[in-house]
Design a protein around this motif. Structure first.
Motif, PDB file in Angstrom:
ATOM      1  N   LYS A 261     -73.768 -12.066 -71.517  1.00  8.14           N
ATOM      2  CA  LYS A 261     -74.158 -12.946 -72.457  1.00  8.14           C
ATOM      3  C   LYS A 261     -73.902 -14.096 -71.978  1.00  8.14           C
ATOM      4  O   LYS A 261     -74.076 -15.447 -72.634  1.00  8.14           O
ATOM      5  N   ILE A 262     -73.283 -14.399 -70.663  1.00 10.70           N
ATOM      6  CA  ILE A 262     -72.954 -15.849 -70.326  1.00 10.70           C
ATOM      7  C   ILE A 262     -74.046 -16.456 -69.757  1.00 10.70           C
ATOM      8  O   ILE A 262     -75.019 -16.071 -69.144  1.00 10.70           O
ATOM      9  N   ILE A 263     -74.004 -17.872 -70.212  1.00  9.76           N
ATOM     10  CA  ILE A 263     -75.219 -18.452 -69.699  1.00  9.76           C
ATOM     11  C   ILE A 263     -74.596 -19.294 -68.017  1.00  9.76           C
ATOM     12  O   ILE A 263     -74.038 -20.396 -68.109  1.00  9.76           O
ATOM     13  N   TRP A 264     -74.918 -18.613 -67.405  1.00  8.74           N
ATOM     14  CA  TRP A 264     -74.525 -18.970 -65.728  1.00  8.74           C
ATOM     15  C   TRP A 264     -75.284 -20.454 -65.593  1.00  8.74           C
ATOM     16  O   TRP A 264     -74.470 -21.234 -64.889  1.00  8.74           O
ATOM     17  N   ILE A 265     -76.326 -20.485 -65.544  1.00  9.67           N
ATOM     18  CA  ILE A 265     -77.242 -21.676 -65.433  1.00  9.67           C
ATOM     19  C   ILE A 265     -78.089 -21.914 -66.631  1.00  9.67           C
ATOM     20  O   ILE A 265     -79.039 -20.965 -67.040  1.00  9.67           O
ATOM     21  N   PRO A 266     -77.676 -22.858 -67.392  1.00 10.17           N
ATOM     22  CA  PRO A 266     -78.651 -23.142 -68.548  1.00 10.17           C
ATOM     23  C   PRO A 266     -80.310 -23.376 -68.361  1.00 10.17           C
ATOM     24  O   PRO A 266     -80.422 -23.859 -67.194  1.00 10.17           O
ATOM     25  N   GLY A 267     -81.133 -22.540 -68.900  1.00 13.02           N
ATOM     26  CA  GLY A 267     -82.417 -22.367 -68.826  1.00 13.02           C
ATOM     27  C   GLY A 267     -82.908 -21.738 -67.549  1.00 13.02           C
ATOM     28  O   GLY A 267     -84.123 -21.765 -67.323  1.00 13.02           O
ATOM     29  N   ILE A 268     -82.048 -20.986 -66.845  1.00 11.61           N
ATOM     30  CA  ILE A 268     -82.561 -20.268 -65.673  1.00 11.61           C
ATOM     31  C   ILE A 268     -81.877 -18.779 -65.891  1.00 11.61           C
ATOM     32  O   ILE A 268     -80.851 -18.381 -66.212  1.00 11.61           O
ATOM     33  N   SER A 269     -82.810 -18.036 -65.719  1.00 11.14           N
ATOM     34  CA  SER A 269     -82.435 -16.339 -65.842  1.00 11.14           C
ATOM     35  C   SER A 269     -81.418 -16.247 -64.584  1.00 11.14           C
ATOM     36  O   SER A 269     -82.171 -16.495 -63.407  1.00 11.14           O
ATOM     37  N   CYS A 270     -80.626 -15.693 -64.638  1.00 10.36           N
ATOM     38  CA  CYS A 270     -79.473 -15.540 -63.637  1.00 10.36           C
ATOM     39  C   CYS A 270     -78.782 -13.953 -63.760  1.00 10.36           C
ATOM     40  O   CYS A 270     -78.192 -13.755 -64.717  1.00 10.36           O
ATOM     41  N   ARG A 271     -78.897 -13.266 -62.673  1.00  9.22           N
ATOM     42  CA  ARG A 271     -78.252 -11.985 -62.659  1.00  9.22           C
ATOM     43  C   ARG A 271     -77.237 -12.057 -61.693  1.00  9.22           C
ATOM     44  O   ARG A 271     -77.228 -12.415 -60.439  1.00  9.22           O
ATOM     45  N   VAL A 272     -75.867 -11.790 -62.193  1.00  9.44           N
ATOM     46  CA  VAL A 272     -74.606 -11.533 -61.565  1.00  9.44           C
ATOM     47  C   VAL A 272     -74.210 -10.206 -61.201  1.00  9.44           C
ATOM     48  O   VAL A 272     -73.916  -9.420 -62.333  1.00  9.44           O
ATOM     49  N   SER A 273     -73.988  -9.894 -59.992  1.00 14.42           N
ATOM     50  CA  SER A 273     -73.642  -8.413 -59.938  1.00 14.42           C
ATOM     51  C   SER A 273     -72.340  -8.466 -58.762  1.00 14.42           C
ATOM     52  O   SER A 273     -72.417  -9.037 -57.868  1.00 14.42           O
ATOM     53  N   ALA A 274     -71.609  -7.642 -59.179  1.00 12.67           N
ATOM     54  CA  ALA A 274     -70.308  -7.178 -58.359  1.00 12.67           C
ATOM     55  C   ALA A 274     -70.644  -6.210 -57.184  1.00 12.67           C
ATOM     56  O   ALA A 274     -69.867  -5.975 -56.448  1.00 12.67           O
ATOM     57  N   ALA A 275     -71.803  -5.808 -57.118  1.00 15.05           N
ATOM     58  CA  ALA A 275     -72.224  -4.824 -56.186  1.00 15.05           C
ATOM     59  C   ALA A 275     -71.861  -5.205 -54.997  1.00 15.05           C
ATOM     60  O   ALA A 275     -72.234  -6.196 -54.364  1.00 15.05           O
ATOM     61  N   HIS A 276     -71.111  -4.368 -53.962  1.00 13.67           N
ATOM     62  CA  HIS A 276     -70.433  -4.791 -52.607  1.00 13.67           C
ATOM     63  C   HIS A 276     -70.649  -3.570 -51.506  1.00 13.67           C
ATOM     64  O   HIS A 276     -70.261  -3.809 -50.523  1.00 13.67           O
ATOM     65  N   ASN A 392     -64.803 -23.116 -66.996  1.00  9.84           N
ATOM     66  CA  ASN A 392     -64.353 -24.654 -67.112  1.00  9.84           C
ATOM     67  C   ASN A 392     -65.434 -25.687 -67.342  1.00  9.84           C
ATOM     68  O   ASN A 392     -65.160 -26.540 -67.893  1.00  9.84           O
ATOM     69  N   ARG A 393     -66.632 -25.239 -66.816  1.00 13.79           N
ATOM     70  CA  ARG A 393     -67.601 -26.252 -67.062  1.00 13.79           C
ATOM     71  C   ARG A 393     -68.252 -26.432 -68.295  1.00 13.79           C
ATOM     72  O   ARG A 393     -68.409 -27.378 -68.876  1.00 13.79           O
ATOM     73  N   ASP A 394     -68.070 -25.095 -68.914  1.00 16.19           N
ATOM     74  CA  ASP A 394     -68.341 -25.213 -70.483  1.00 16.19           C
ATOM     75  C   ASP A 394     -67.224 -25.001 -71.558  1.00 16.19           C
ATOM     76  O   ASP A 394     -67.726 -24.981 -72.741  1.00 16.19           O
ATOM     77  N   SER A 395     -66.256 -25.512 -71.107  1.00 12.62           N
ATOM     78  CA  SER A 395     -65.136 -25.478 -71.824  1.00 12.62           C
ATOM     79  C   SER A 395     -64.880 -24.092 -72.804  1.00 12.62           C
ATOM     80  O   SER A 395     -64.788 -24.506 -74.009  1.00 12.62           O
ATOM     81  N   LEU A 396     -65.282 -23.198 -72.130  1.00 16.62           N
ATOM     82  CA  LEU A 396     -65.000 -21.902 -72.743  1.00 16.62           C
ATOM     83  C   LEU A 396     -63.558 -21.212 -72.917  1.00 16.62           C
ATOM     84  O   LEU A 396     -62.687 -21.683 -72.158  1.00 16.62           O
ATOM     85  N   ASP A 397     -63.335 -20.291 -73.657  1.00 20.59           N
ATOM     86  CA  ASP A 397     -61.996 -19.733 -73.959  1.00 20.59           C
ATOM     87  C   ASP A 397     -61.854 -18.576 -72.806  1.00 20.59           C
ATOM     88  O   ASP A 397     -62.789 -17.611 -73.005  1.00 20.59           O
ATOM     89  N   LEU A 398     -61.212 -18.693 -72.025  1.00 19.86           N
ATOM     90  CA  LEU A 398     -61.082 -17.557 -70.946  1.00 19.86           C
ATOM     91  C   LEU A 398     -60.974 -16.176 -71.750  1.00 19.86           C
ATOM     92  O   LEU A 398     -61.621 -15.193 -71.176  1.00 19.86           O
ATOM     93  N   TYR A 399     -59.691 -15.913 -72.620  1.00 20.50           N
ATOM     94  CA  TYR A 399     -59.743 -14.654 -72.982  1.00 20.50           C
ATOM     95  C   TYR A 399     -60.799 -13.948 -73.810  1.00 20.50           C
ATOM     96  O   TYR A 399     -61.264 -12.899 -73.869  1.00 20.50           O
ATOM     97  N   ASP A 400     -61.527 -14.991 -74.507  1.00 20.68           N
ATOM     98  CA  ASP A 400     -62.844 -14.625 -75.281  1.00 20.68           C
ATOM     99  C   ASP A 400     -63.800 -14.132 -74.215  1.00 20.68           C
ATOM    100  O   ASP A 400     -64.695 -13.163 -74.425  1.00 20.68           O
TER     101      ASP A 400
END
Length: 409
Positions: A261-276, A392-400
């Motif tokens: 549910k993280i808004i990685w980039i506002p208004g842009i569909s963003c898929r983030v994967s740890a695949a390595h 940090n950019r969005d002033s979010l709570d780390l633990y949340d």
């Protein structure tokens, strides 16, 4: 996140220094440490999970289902995205700094008993997790194996159920150069007369390893889905039913491994994967539907060419930004190395930006100009650094943001 006092500063430094000890398979160190700590692992039953890919996702699903069933779950996983405390979750939330440091101090003091022991970073965090779970009086601990299984220190927990996800070639320099050798190491988590759930493997020789190891205790799991995330959910459901847990709707946020549910980039569909690795990257790239600008960064690889091979012929990847994880606990592959390999795979629109947060800003600009989506892939450390930037950019709570499911309370 600073030290809370002089008594904890030395253990924190000791923990940080232990990163340089690398990987040391074997049970002797932790077995002796557990005796010194009064065997906390004996105070709760565990579910022990091994496999090449998907083991953390399976554990996360089990934690969420357990919580829905009013079971207090302790969950140990690795590596961490941002802060070491997230390796140890109680009811889906990372352990508090205070409880982490209290348990770390106990582990540190135990290491100083004669003869002095020097556990690895992974071993220390594993030992801390067991003390935390004991003090929290968890009902069940879900333990993700670090590497392999047979000689991984997590093998020392009191497992009532074991599960193995995929078997593919990763860490071959340590676990063996064939699937059979790798399967043998991972099958080593089996406990006599306890069920061993295993994802059905197409290789007959691999299946034979599990059959010979667990016999009648082996329970095969054949998924209906071909989506890795859905497979983890199916697998967790099978194990949960065995445990007598009811299956209710639940939400799970497992950043870098799920639809989050993280808004990685506002208004842009963003898929983030740890695949390595080859298997996980292939699984991820199958899901691409839109044209994307890709950000890629990786930790050191024995065979970079093989690892990058799934990127060949991926027409949906329209532009690529190559970066380097800055805080990786292993050396990063240089942007030059990745660019060289991608050129061999006929990639032409390539750009090097060493700083991951600057790479994200550049990807945003290109995505907006060309109406692309964004794909971030290649390393859990890269995911962690970009996630930390977004928090940090969005002033979010780390633990949340690091809490993976609702509390049972």
């Amino acid at each position: 996140m600073g030290d809370t006092g002089q008594s904890t500063s030395i253990p924190r430094i000791w923990l940080q220094d232990s990163i340089n000890s690398g990987i040391k398979l074997g049970l002797d160190n932790c077995s002796e440490m557990l005796k010194r700590l009064d065997n906390p692992q004996k105070k709760f039953p565990s579910i022990h999970v091994a496999g090449t890919n998907g083991k953390g996702s399976l554990c996360a699903h089990l934690s969420a289902i357990g919580s829905k069933n009013e079971v207090l779950i302790g969950f140990f996983s690795s590596p961490h995205l941002i802060t070491v405390e997230e390796r140890i979750r109680i009811d889906g939330r990372p352990v508090s700094v205070e409880l982490f440091e209290k348990s770390l101090l106990s582990v540190y003091n135990a290491s100083l008993m004669k003869p002095i022991l020097q556990p690895t970073f992974f071993e220390i965090t594993f030992l801390v997790s067991l003390l935390v779970f004991s003090e929290a009086e968890v009902d069940v601990a879900i333990i993700e194996t670090g590497l392999g299984g047979r000689l991984d220190c997590t093998r020392l927990v009191e497992a009532e159920v074991c599960a193995i996800t995929t078997i593919s070639k990763d860490h071959s320099e340590i676990l063996g150069d064939t699937l059979v050798k790798i399967a043998t190491e991972k099958a080593g988590i089996y406990r006599q007369n306890k069920p061993l759930f295993s994802l059905y493997h197409p290789d007959r020789d691999v299946r034979e390893v599990f059959i010979k190891t667990a016999g009648r205790d082996l329970i095969w799991f054949s998924p209906k889905s071909k989506n890795a995330w859905e497979i983890s959910k199916e697998f967790a459901t099978i194990i949960a039913v065995h445990l007598g847990w009811s299956i209710e709707n639940y939400e799970l946020n497992w950043p870098g491994r799920s639809e989050d549910k993280i808004i990685w980039i506002p208004g842009i569909s963003c898929r983030v994967s740890a695949a390595h690795n080859v298997e996980s990257i292939e699984n991820e790239l199958k899901l691409l539907e839109d044209e994307v600008v890709m950000i890629i960064g990786m930790s050191s690889k024995i065979n970079l060419q093989e690892t990058l091979s799934p990127f060949f012929g991926r027409e949906k990847i329209s532009y690529t930004i190559i970066t380097e994880p800055q805080n990786s606990r292993k050396p990063s592959v240089t942007t030059e190395e990745i660019q060289h390999q991608l050129k061999q795979l006929n990639y032409t629109k390539l750009e090097q930006i060493n700083n991951p947060s600057e790479a994200l800003l550049r990807a945003e600009k290109i995505a907006r100009e060309s109406n692309y989506s964004v794909l971030i892939i290649g390393s859990i450390y890269l995911v962690g650094e970009i996630m930390n930037y977004v928090i940090n950019r969005d002033s979010l709570d780390l633990y949340d943001m690091l809490t993976i499911h609702e509390s049972l309370k």
